[in-house]
Design an enzyme around this catalytic site. Structure first.
Site, PDB file in Angstrom:
ATOM      1  N   LYS A   6      13.901 -15.022 -31.009  1.00 41.41           N
ATOM      2  CA  LYS A   6      13.105 -15.317 -29.849  1.00 41.41           C
ATOM      3  C   LYS A   6      13.273 -14.183 -28.817  1.00 41.41           C
ATOM      4  O   LYS A   6      14.637 -13.647 -28.730  1.00 41.41           O
ATOM      5  CB  LYS A   6      13.234 -16.668 -29.442  1.00 41.41           C
ATOM      6  CG  LYS A   6      12.108 -17.318 -28.339  1.00 41.41           C
ATOM      7  CD  LYS A   6      10.856 -17.800 -29.352  1.00 41.41           C
ATOM      8  CE  LYS A   6      10.047 -18.558 -28.637  1.00 41.41           C
ATOM      9  NZ  LYS A   6       9.066 -19.217 -29.448  1.00 41.41           N
TER      10      LYS A   6
HETATM   11  P1  NAD Z   1       0.382 -20.233 -22.787  1.00 36.10           P
HETATM   12  O1  NAD Z   1       1.009 -19.482 -22.039  1.00 36.10           O
HETATM   13  O2  NAD Z   1      -0.906 -19.727 -23.463  1.00 36.10           O
HETATM   14  O3  NAD Z   1       0.079 -21.615 -22.239  1.00 36.10           O
HETATM   15  C1  NAD Z   1       1.025 -22.478 -21.384  1.00 36.10           C
HETATM   16  C2  NAD Z   1       0.496 -23.505 -20.841  1.00 36.10           C
HETATM   17  O4  NAD Z   1       1.278 -24.281 -20.274  1.00 36.10           O
HETATM   18  C3  NAD Z   1      -0.507 -23.122 -19.700  1.00 36.10           C
HETATM   19  O5  NAD Z   1      -1.686 -23.900 -19.622  1.00 36.10           O
HETATM   20  C4  NAD Z   1       0.340 -23.512 -18.423  1.00 36.10           C
HETATM   21  O6  NAD Z   1      -0.451 -23.566 -17.260  1.00 36.10           O
HETATM   22  C5  NAD Z   1       1.123 -24.538 -19.001  1.00 36.10           C
HETATM   23  N1  NAD Z   1       2.076 -24.890 -18.073  1.00 36.10           N
HETATM   24  C6  NAD Z   1       2.998 -23.786 -17.621  1.00 36.10           C
HETATM   25  N2  NAD Z   1       4.057 -24.369 -16.784  1.00 36.10           N
HETATM   26  C7  NAD Z   1       3.669 -25.706 -16.791  1.00 36.10           C
HETATM   27  C8  NAD Z   1       4.125 -27.038 -15.973  1.00 36.10           C
HETATM   28  N3  NAD Z   1       5.375 -26.825 -15.296  1.00 36.10           N
HETATM   29  N4  NAD Z   1       3.593 -28.130 -16.421  1.00 36.10           N
HETATM   30  C9  NAD Z   1       2.393 -28.433 -17.023  1.00 36.10           C
HETATM   31  N5  NAD Z   1       1.857 -27.327 -17.764  1.00 36.10           N
HETATM   32  C10 NAD Z   1       2.550 -25.974 -17.571  1.00 36.10           C
HETATM   33  O7  NAD Z   1       1.195 -20.788 -24.239  1.00 36.10           O
HETATM   34  P2  NAD Z   1       1.477 -21.266 -25.212  1.00 36.10           P
HETATM   35  O8  NAD Z   1       1.314 -19.969 -26.233  1.00 36.10           O
HETATM   36  O9  NAD Z   1       0.317 -22.209 -25.594  1.00 36.10           O
HETATM   37  O10 NAD Z   1       2.677 -21.964 -25.606  1.00 36.10           O
HETATM   38  C11 NAD Z   1       3.010 -23.380 -24.980  1.00 36.10           C
HETATM   39  C12 NAD Z   1       4.297 -24.031 -25.812  1.00 36.10           C
HETATM   40  O11 NAD Z   1       3.917 -24.031 -27.354  1.00 36.10           O
HETATM   41  C13 NAD Z   1       5.624 -23.149 -25.753  1.00 36.10           C
HETATM   42  O12 NAD Z   1       6.415 -24.374 -25.828  1.00 36.10           O
HETATM   43  C14 NAD Z   1       5.634 -22.599 -26.877  1.00 36.10           C
HETATM   44  O13 NAD Z   1       6.731 -22.015 -27.028  1.00 36.10           O
HETATM   45  C15 NAD Z   1       4.941 -23.192 -27.838  1.00 36.10           C
HETATM   46  N6  NAD Z   1       4.518 -22.391 -29.300  1.00 36.10           N
HETATM   47  C16 NAD Z   1       3.626 -21.596 -28.943  1.00 36.10           C
HETATM   48  C17 NAD Z   1       3.091 -20.664 -30.211  1.00 36.10           C
HETATM   49  C18 NAD Z   1       2.016 -19.788 -30.193  1.00 36.10           C
HETATM   50  O14 NAD Z   1       1.538 -19.444 -31.222  1.00 36.10           O
HETATM   51  N7  NAD Z   1       1.467 -19.323 -29.230  1.00 36.10           N
HETATM   52  C19 NAD Z   1       3.593 -21.252 -31.388  1.00 36.10           C
HETATM   53  C20 NAD Z   1       4.619 -22.226 -31.480  1.00 36.10           C
HETATM   54  C21 NAD Z   1       5.056 -22.979 -30.362  1.00 36.10           C
END
Ligand code: NAD
Length: 445
Positions: free
Chosen positions: A135
């Site tokens: 990561k």
């Molecule tokens: P992203 O940047 O597309 O979206 C993040 C979202 O979280 C946004 O809507 C943002 O406004 C919200 N957010 C941020 N801080 C916040 C808070 N304090 N309270 C409430 N909402 C908040 O990110 P993503 O890619 O959707 O990732 C989200 C989660 O999923 C993370 O934990 C990431 O590690 C995990 N994840 C992502 C992927 C991927 O393929 N993108 C894969 C596996 C896991």
């Protein structure tokens, strides 16, 4: 003047092997009790009793193989120079090259990136894709940067971590606040430094640059797939379910869309800007368009505004945390109404909250299975890049669904057989595969 006495540790015999191991643990590996690395270490402690003879290798899980901290200086548009702190951690590469996303967020720390890299090791093994865990991240609020500044920061970070990444070494991907454009800049920077186009160095790229069809939706689609499977087991009808979602980005937005398409009512959504609610169900396509235009769910007119803390009290059947770590803690776990929590985010539930939810009979589908759809299609993208032969979206979605269903079924069965939580079962599967690889490869030299 008398000499200072010898340090106590030098004069006292070690009381046990465990004590001497503990004394040799570097400070950055100590549990940050309330932080993600501390949570990960507690999860490892819970699985070790189920690892049989492989438990002798368990210390491997408690130490990242390699952690790189880099300085990322860039010239800002106003002519001044800003320095950002960047990280890339390779937790384990016993089963294959490192694999895991890159996060741009103001709260990123080395300890957080270590935990996220470790969860990638377990996840990749749990769904049996041939990767280790890694990561990366930069401690920055990217919303404060212009597009040009964001590009310069991404490129300098890529150059700095270029000494340890590569298509057969470690392959980054998108995570919080990173997307296809950032992957395109990373691929270009690495390729320029190598003197050859290396599409396989990152996944989650634009389709025209060697990206895969279906990658953008893959994590949310995986969340939906395991949610449907689990709902079937507990007799929950998706078509009439009430769903709440925290985080409405790549993961939460797609998961909400798929649940709504299946008939579920998405009644509350929270993001970094605030919380919105609609008893009859939010119009998810309109909300997605609103967020694409203004960057947050707040200001969406077809909904009520809720105070952020009330999000946890909303009556629902399914809760999808899809934002950041440590959102469900002992402070709110007792208030959650859902029958099932699907962890789209990594590490959203603390071990103390896990125990409360277990006692209250709330089913938790753990991150290391529930959000593995993204890395599964990243694996497909990497394979397609190596062969330069690209699959149809149908082929990708079918293979993704099959892998997610099979991995989930295996974890469900193991949890039933061993009478453990789904998280412990997923950790048993993942840790066993990682440590079997470790044992078969042996120690070098
Ligand atoms: P992203 O940047 O597309 O979206 C993040 C979202 O979280 C946004 O809507 C943002 O406004 C919200 N957010 C941020 N801080 C916040 C808070 N304090 N309270 C409430 N909402 C908040 O990110 P993503 O890619 O959707 O990732 C989200 C989660 O999923 C993370 O934990 C990431 O590690 C995990 N994840 C992502 C992927 C991927 O393929 N993108 C894969 C596996 C896991």
């Amino acid at each position: 003047m008398s000499q200072p006495s010898s340090p106590a540790a030098a004069t006292l015999p070690a009381t046990s092997a465990a004590a001497s191991v503990a004394a040799s643990i570097p400070s950055y590996l100590q549990a940050d009790n309330l932080g993600p690395w501390g949570i990960y270490l507690q999860q490892v402690d819970r699985v070790v009793p189920y690892l049989g003879p492989l438990a002798r290798w368990a210390e491997t899980l408690r130490r990242p193989k390699r952690a790189l901290i880099v300085d990322v200086p860039i010239q800002l548009d106003n002519g001044t120079v800003a320095h950002f702190e960047g990280y890339r951690v390779q937790h384990n590469t016993s089963r294959g090259p490192g694999k895991g996303g890159v996060r741009f967020h103001q709260d990123v720390t080395l300890s957080e990136v270590m935990a996220l890299s470790a969860w990638m090791s377990i996840k990749n093994a749990a769904v049996n894709v041939p990767f280790g865990g890694a990561k990366g991240g930069i401690r920055v609020n990217p919303k404060t940067l212009s597009l040009g500044e964001l590009e310069r920061m991404t490129r300098r970070y890529t150059s700095e971590i270029g000494i340890i990444i590569g298509p057969t070494k470690d392959i980054p991907a998108p995570d919080v606040n990173t997307n296809e454009q950032i992957m395109a800049w990373m691929m270009d920077t690495y390729s320029m430094n190598e003197g050859a186009t290396a599409t396989g160095v990152v996944t989650g790229k634009p389709v025209d640059l060697g990206g895969s069809l279906g990658r953008r939706d893959a994590t949310g689609r995986g969340v939906f797939t395991v949610g449907v499977e689990a709902a079937r087991h507990i007799g929950l009808d998706i078509a009439t379910a009430r769903v709440t979602v925290q985080g409405f980005g790549n993961v939460g937005g797609v998961a909400a869309r798929l649940f709504a398409q299946a008939g579920a009512r998405v009644v509350a959504v929270q993001d970094h800007g605030g919380t919105i609610y609609r008893e009859s169900g939010l119009d998810v396509p309109s909300l997605l368009a609103h967020v694409a235009a203004v960057g947050t769910v707040t200001g969406f007119t077809q909904a009520e505004v809720l105070p952020n803390d009330q999000f946890w009290d909303v009556d629902c059947d399914i809760l999808i945390p899809a934002a950041l770590e440590q959102q469900i803690t002992e402070l709110n776990a007792g208030r959650i109404k859902a029958r099932m929590i699907i962890e789209g985010a990594n590490g959203p539930t603390t071990p103390a909250a896990d125990d409360i939810l277990h006692d209250r009979n709330v089913l938790v589908l753990p991150d290391v299975i529930a959000n593995a759809g993204g890395v599964t299609v990243s694996y497909f993208e990497w394979v397609q890049d190596f062969s330069s032969f690209f699959w149809t979206e149908d082929e990708i979605n079918q293979r993704l669904t099959r892998i997610m269903k099979e991995a989930f079924a295996a974890v469900w069965q193991l949890a039933a057989d061993r009478k453990v939580s789904l998280r412990t079962a997923a950790f048993i599967v993942g840790c066993t595969r990682v440590l079997q690889a470790r044992e078969m490869r042996g120690l070098y030299p």
